[in-house]
Write a protein that holds these residues in place. Structure first.
Motif, short mmCIF file in Angstrom:
data_model
loop_
_atom_site.label_atom_id
_atom_site.label_comp_id
_atom_site.label_asym_id
_atom_site.label_seq_id
_atom_site.Cartn_x
_atom_site.Cartn_y
_atom_site.Cartn_z
N SER A 75 -56.84 90.64 -23.00
CA SER A 75 -59.26 90.10 -22.73
C SER A 75 -59.88 91.31 -23.08
O SER A 75 -58.78 92.53 -22.43
N CYS A 76 -61.04 91.62 -23.62
CA CYS A 76 -61.80 92.48 -23.29
C CYS A 76 -61.72 93.47 -22.42
O CYS A 76 -61.69 94.94 -22.13
N ASN A 77 -62.29 92.68 -21.39
CA ASN A 77 -62.41 93.37 -19.89
C ASN A 77 -60.80 93.68 -18.98
O ASN A 77 -60.10 92.45 -18.69
N GLU A 78 -60.16 94.73 -18.83
CA GLU A 78 -59.18 94.61 -18.10
C GLU A 78 -59.00 94.05 -17.47
O GLU A 78 -58.09 92.74 -16.50
N GLY A 79 -60.11 93.82 -16.42
CA GLY A 79 -59.84 92.54 -14.61
C GLY A 79 -60.02 91.31 -14.71
O GLY A 79 -59.75 91.00 -14.36
N GLU A 80 -60.52 91.03 -15.90
CA GLU A 80 -60.04 89.32 -16.06
C GLU A 80 -59.08 89.10 -16.28
O GLU A 80 -59.02 87.91 -15.57
N ARG A 81 -58.80 90.00 -16.83
CA ARG A 81 -57.33 88.99 -16.33
C ARG A 81 -56.41 88.78 -15.61
O ARG A 81 -56.10 87.72 -15.26
N GLY A 82 -56.53 89.97 -14.58
CA GLY A 82 -55.48 89.32 -13.41
C GLY A 82 -55.94 87.97 -12.17
O GLY A 82 -55.15 87.53 -12.32
N ILE A 83 -57.50 88.33 -12.71
CA ILE A 83 -58.62 87.07 -12.16
C ILE A 83 -57.70 85.72 -12.53
O ILE A 83 -57.67 84.27 -11.72
N ALA A 84 -58.11 85.86 -13.98
CA ALA A 84 -57.79 83.87 -14.83
C ALA A 84 -55.98 84.16 -14.75
O ALA A 84 -55.41 82.74 -14.58
N LEU A 85 -54.74 85.21 -14.61
CA LEU A 85 -53.20 84.54 -14.28
C LEU A 85 -53.30 84.14 -13.22
O LEU A 85 -52.33 82.97 -12.79
N ARG A 86 -54.18 84.50 -11.57
CA ARG A 86 -54.06 83.80 -10.56
C ARG A 86 -54.51 82.54 -10.48
O ARG A 86 -53.86 81.72 -9.82
N ARG B 151 -58.94 93.68 -32.61
CA ARG B 151 -57.95 94.82 -32.59
C ARG B 151 -58.53 95.78 -32.14
O ARG B 151 -58.38 96.73 -30.58
N PRO B 152 -59.99 96.16 -31.81
CA PRO B 152 -61.10 97.44 -31.17
C PRO B 152 -61.47 97.02 -29.55
O PRO B 152 -61.84 97.95 -28.99
N ALA B 153 -61.73 95.93 -29.84
CA ALA B 153 -62.24 95.83 -28.59
C ALA B 153 -61.15 94.91 -27.49
O ALA B 153 -61.06 95.12 -26.22
N ILE B 154 -60.27 94.89 -27.59
CA ILE B 154 -58.74 94.11 -26.51
C ILE B 154 -58.37 95.05 -25.55
O ILE B 154 -57.74 96.05 -26.46
#
Length: 198
Positions: free
Chosen positions: A135-146, A22-25
């Motif tokens: 994800s913990c790091n917001e920037g990881e999401r877009g890369i993973a979704l693409r 909860r505190p990390a994502i």
């Protein structure tokens, strides 16, 4: 006479939505609210639910807000993909046809990605619900979704997937799902605003 649903064999995967994270994502509360909504809809639409925890002995149980139905398949794992042998077996024994699997949970670039890739490799259609993964790091999401789109997954929203499951406003469950969508409109809007910037 009941009309058939547009998606004939949907399933819902709940990936590691555990209290310890909860505190990390990034925007975890939005992930949880989206998971709550699709779980409720799954009960109405009789969609099977498959849920995992990542090393629960260390990282704890699923978040208490999630109403996982007693009929759901649940497994604990250390592998990053949800597709551990017990889940593979449950999926194949439940029905021989291929599923249209929606995934919500964490982390987008690790467990969600590896689960989606395994499902695609087995011939299932995968829907990654962008308002329900993080994800913990917001920037990881877009890369993973693409990346997942390029691998053949459909990146969509929880509401888009639910309406695609139904396909027709004349089905018996439509009124209840429309009511759920209306009831959760504010939470959905907040989740889309926070998590659907690809």
């Amino acid at each position: 006479m009941a009309r058939p649903h547009r998606l004939p064999n949907p399933a819902l995967f709940i990936c590691d939505i555990q209290e310890k994270f909860r505190p990390a994502i990034h925007e975890y509360g939005k992930v949880i609210s989206t998971a709550q909504k699709v779980l409720r809809a799954s009960a109405t639409l009789k969609i099977p639910v498959f849920a995992t925890t990542q090393n629960a002995a260390r990282l704890g149980p699923l978040c208490s807000e999630l109403s996982i139905p007693p009929s759901a398949f649940q497994a604990d794992k250390t592998a990053f993909s949800m597709m551990v042998p017990s889940l593979r077996s449950a999926l194949s024994s439940a029905m021989s046809a291929r599923y249209q699997v929606a995934i919500v949970g964490i982390e987008t670039h690790i467990c969600v990605t590896q689960t989606a890739l395994d499902l695609i490799a087995q011939g299932h259609k995968v829907y990654v619900l962008a308002d329900g993964v993080s994800s913990c790091n917001e920037g990881e999401r877009g890369i993973a979704l693409r990346r997942l789109e390029s691998e053949g997954a459909v990146v969509t929203t929880s509401e888009g997937w639910l309406y695609e499951c139904m396909g027709d406003a004349s089905i018996d469950e439509f009124k209840e799902i429309a009511g759920l969508v209306k009831e959760t409109k504010e939470e959905t809007s907040e989740a889309v605003q926070a998590l659907c910037k690809l």
